[in-house]
Design a protein around this motif. Structure first.
Motif, mmCIF file in Angstrom:
data_model
loop_
_atom_site.group_PDB
_atom_site.id
_atom_site.type_symbol
_atom_site.label_atom_id
_atom_site.label_comp_id
_atom_site.label_asym_id
_atom_site.label_seq_id
_atom_site.Cartn_x
_atom_site.Cartn_y
_atom_site.Cartn_z
ATOM 1 N N HIS A 1 -4.414 11.589 -4.615
ATOM 2 C CA HIS A 1 -4.651 10.156 -4.808
ATOM 3 C C HIS A 1 -3.879 9.341 -3.760
ATOM 4 O O HIS A 1 -4.414 8.381 -3.190
ATOM 5 C CB HIS A 1 -4.237 9.758 -6.230
ATOM 6 C CG HIS A 1 -4.760 8.421 -6.676
ATOM 7 N ND1 HIS A 1 -6.046 7.986 -6.416
ATOM 8 C CD2 HIS A 1 -4.179 7.406 -7.379
ATOM 9 C CE1 HIS A 1 -6.224 6.767 -6.933
ATOM 10 N NE2 HIS A 1 -5.099 6.390 -7.511
ATOM 11 N N ALA A 2 -2.644 9.740 -3.493
ATOM 12 C CA ALA A 2 -1.846 9.027 -2.486
ATOM 13 C C ALA A 2 -2.493 9.124 -1.104
ATOM 14 O O ALA A 2 -2.520 8.139 -0.348
ATOM 15 C CB ALA A 2 -0.418 9.583 -2.444
ATOM 16 N N ILE A 3 -3.014 10.292 -0.764
ATOM 17 C CA ILE A 3 -3.664 10.442 0.546
ATOM 18 C C ILE A 3 -4.928 9.590 0.599
ATOM 19 O O ILE A 3 -5.193 8.897 1.581
ATOM 20 C CB ILE A 3 -3.979 11.922 0.845
ATOM 21 C CG1 ILE A 3 -2.680 12.738 0.959
ATOM 22 C CG2 ILE A 3 -4.801 12.052 2.132
ATOM 23 C CD1 ILE A 3 -2.880 14.249 0.982
ATOM 24 N N LEU B 1 -5.576 6.887 -1.059
ATOM 25 C CA LEU B 1 -5.197 5.467 -0.967
ATOM 26 C C LEU B 1 -4.732 5.116 0.448
ATOM 27 O O LEU B 1 -4.934 3.992 0.919
ATOM 28 C CB LEU B 1 -4.105 5.132 -1.993
ATOM 29 C CG LEU B 1 -4.593 5.066 -3.454
ATOM 30 C CD1 LEU B 1 -3.403 5.025 -4.421
ATOM 31 C CD2 LEU B 1 -5.484 3.843 -3.685
ATOM 32 N N THR B 2 -4.123 6.074 1.123
ATOM 33 C CA THR B 2 -3.711 5.846 2.514
ATOM 34 C C THR B 2 -4.942 5.807 3.425
ATOM 35 O O THR B 2 -5.010 4.998 4.364
ATOM 36 C CB THR B 2 -2.711 6.925 2.962
ATOM 37 O OG1 THR B 2 -1.656 7.004 1.994
ATOM 38 C CG2 THR B 2 -2.109 6.594 4.324
ATOM 39 N N LEU C 1 4.483 16.009 -0.753
ATOM 40 C CA LEU C 1 3.845 15.170 0.259
ATOM 41 C C LEU C 1 4.814 14.121 0.781
ATOM 42 O O LEU C 1 5.449 13.411 0.012
ATOM 43 C CB LEU C 1 2.629 14.464 -0.370
ATOM 44 C CG LEU C 1 1.841 13.540 0.562
ATOM 45 C CD1 LEU C 1 1.003 14.341 1.542
ATOM 46 C CD2 LEU C 1 0.955 12.581 -0.241
ATOM 47 N N PHE D 1 3.752 7.920 2.954
ATOM 48 C CA PHE D 1 3.378 7.138 4.137
ATOM 49 C C PHE D 1 4.253 5.897 4.257
ATOM 50 O O PHE D 1 4.616 5.494 5.356
ATOM 51 C CB PHE D 1 1.905 6.720 4.036
ATOM 52 C CG PHE D 1 1.390 6.032 5.276
ATOM 53 C CD1 PHE D 1 1.047 6.764 6.396
ATOM 54 C CD2 PHE D 1 1.260 4.654 5.325
ATOM 55 C CE1 PHE D 1 0.574 6.137 7.551
ATOM 56 C CE2 PHE D 1 0.799 4.013 6.466
ATOM 57 C CZ PHE D 1 0.457 4.762 7.581
ATOM 58 N N VAL E 1 5.544 10.042 -6.523
ATOM 59 C CA VAL E 1 4.305 9.261 -6.419
ATOM 60 C C VAL E 1 4.532 8.111 -5.445
ATOM 61 O O VAL E 1 5.601 7.488 -5.456
ATOM 62 C CB VAL E 1 3.875 8.687 -7.795
ATOM 63 C CG1 VAL E 1 2.471 8.097 -7.725
ATOM 64 C CG2 VAL E 1 3.932 9.758 -8.878
ATOM 65 N N SER E 2 3.541 7.835 -4.608
ATOM 66 C CA SER E 2 3.623 6.672 -3.726
ATOM 67 C C SER E 2 2.389 5.799 -3.910
ATOM 68 O O SER E 2 1.404 6.243 -4.494
ATOM 69 C CB SER E 2 3.796 7.091 -2.268
ATOM 70 O OG SER E 2 2.762 7.937 -1.862
ATOM 71 N N HIS E 3 2.435 4.585 -3.395
ATOM 72 C CA HIS E 3 1.432 3.510 -3.546
ATOM 73 C C HIS E 3 1.660 2.804 -4.883
ATOM 74 O O HIS E 3 1.696 3.449 -5.940
ATOM 75 C CB HIS E 3 -0.010 4.017 -3.454
ATOM 76 C CG HIS E 3 -0.399 4.473 -2.074
ATOM 77 N ND1 HIS E 3 -0.966 3.636 -1.147
ATOM 78 C CD2 HIS E 3 -0.255 5.670 -1.469
ATOM 79 C CE1 HIS E 3 -1.176 4.311 -0.032
ATOM 80 N NE2 HIS E 3 -0.751 5.546 -0.192
ATOM 81 N N ALA F 1 -0.781 3.497 -7.782
ATOM 82 C CA ALA F 1 -0.675 4.881 -8.272
ATOM 83 C C ALA F 1 0.607 5.065 -9.086
ATOM 84 O O ALA F 1 0.626 5.778 -10.090
ATOM 85 C CB ALA F 1 -0.721 5.858 -7.096
ATOM 86 N N LEU G 1 -5.649 -2.202 -8.153
ATOM 87 C CA LEU G 1 -6.092 -1.931 -6.774
ATOM 88 C C LEU G 1 -6.656 -3.196 -6.128
ATOM 89 O O LEU G 1 -6.524 -3.401 -4.915
ATOM 90 C CB LEU G 1 -7.136 -0.802 -6.759
ATOM 91 C CG LEU G 1 -6.571 0.597 -7.025
ATOM 92 C CD1 LEU G 1 -7.705 1.600 -7.288
ATOM 93 C CD2 LEU G 1 -5.719 1.082 -5.843
#
Lengths: 234, 234
Positions: A97-99, A101-102, B54, B57, B69-71, B74, B101
């Motif tokens: 999901h993070a990828i 969203l990126t 991961l 970013f 978790v990032s974003h 998310a 979102l």
């Protein structure tokens, strides 16, 4: 009628394409509703709330039984466990999901390069600003995003040897970059060998290859997120 | 050490604030790591991959046990069911994620209005472009986004009488818009009465009120997503 109905503009691959590619690779049927007899008129009705529940802000929208999901990354997160396009682990799903969203963020920059002032204006009305922005996109943002995707690839695919929706999305992303900025893309290629290998590997998968050769695959064009304006590619 | 570690730049509310507000309203402890003795240095280490899995970013990044978790959206999607900040139903959770979102997309437009050409340039180096973009933001995008948030509110809060992370995020969004564009914001107020009522209701909740009065709440400032440049507000 398939179990899944996808609502997205016909005429462009656009933000519907990562979703189509996930279904195609999974071999799961979906209705691409706006490519039916009614065309894009159905999108206006969906945005007006015809499907019930939360009114979507923008397409793509996916309907599955009673559930209506919008936003590309949210749709992929929803369908992937159901169609076998993401690994099982919580860590892997959070990473996927993070990828995605990126990828979404990167696509917006790929769009805004030709619309830096306003979506409601034509590209022709914001060309000097586009040219200025393109230099930064090519020199700073493309290497940053593509380099980050490169380091996220752990094997043949992002998650070792198991294909997921992140791989089909990265395939289309790299194809879009090459369409929009062939020269900048060629210069960057040597720095992202794993991403290029992944692209070719996805393209060669039997169901994807059949899809790409079919009329269901709409070619990139200049009404889409990824656009080719040669003057920006320098 | 709390169960949740939040990694986000100190000195601005920024994209960490929707996460802080969800924890604060829930009354759940979290470590705001970069506000500790090490400061923002810890962010560089996290971006270099120190937490494992991961590589993120960009911040915000949340660590909870083994899960990273990032974003923003998310992270909220991940913590909300665990801290009681989202309803139970699948439809509601899909709607909450879609709204968050959309908030994310709106924030990016609120950021790009003062950086339409490149993040790597100062605002002062892209002022004419900012001024041109601001007109479209104020006349087209702000009414579109804020009007869409308005119609998503079903009761006292987005989901009837139950507060969720979407409400605390909308509270901060409206506050940010008022900080950045006080004049445009005042003109729009009459068109979004439910959103303003929701804002005031969230601000008055005991835990949020205590948080806003505490040193943990960083004021808006011109290093953040929402910036006040009077010349853009016309």
């Amino acid at each position: 009628v398939a179990d899944y109905q996808l609502y997205y503009w016909s005429g462009i691959p656009g933000r519907g394409e990562p979703i189509r590619l996930a279904f195609e690779e999974a071999g799961v049927a979906y209705d691409d509703v706006a490519r039916g007899p009614e065309g894009n008129k159905v999108i206006a009705r969906v945005l007006a709330g015809e499907l019930g529940g939360l009114k979507p802000f923008a397409p793509p929208v996916l309907k599955h039984g009673d559930v209506v999901v919008s936003h590309v990354a949210a749709i992929l997160q929803y369908i992937a466990p159901r169609i076998g396009m993401v690994p099982d682990g919580e860590r892997e799903r959070a990473a996927a999901h993070a990828i995605e969203l990126t990828i979404t963020d990167f696509w917006l920059e790929m769009h805004d390069v030709h619309h830096p002032i306003a979506m409601s204006l034509y590209y022709e009305d914001q060309k000097p600003e586009s040219k200025r922005r393109a230099k930064h996109l090519i020199e700073e943002r493309m290497p940053k995003y593509l380099g980050w995707f490169e380091q996220a690839i752990s094997g043949d695919y992002v998650f070792g040897n198991t294909i997921s929706y992140v791989d089909t999305s990265l395939f289309h992303t790299l194809a879009g970059v090459a369409f929009a900025f062939p020269r900048a893309s060629a210069r960057l290629a040597a720095t992202i060998p794993k991403l290029h290998a992944l692209h070719d590997r996805v393209a060669a998968r039997p169901r994807i290859a059949a899809y790409l050769a079919s009329p269901r695959r709409t070619p990139f064009n200049n009404h889409d997120v990824f656009r080719h304006y040669p003057e920006l590619d320098d």
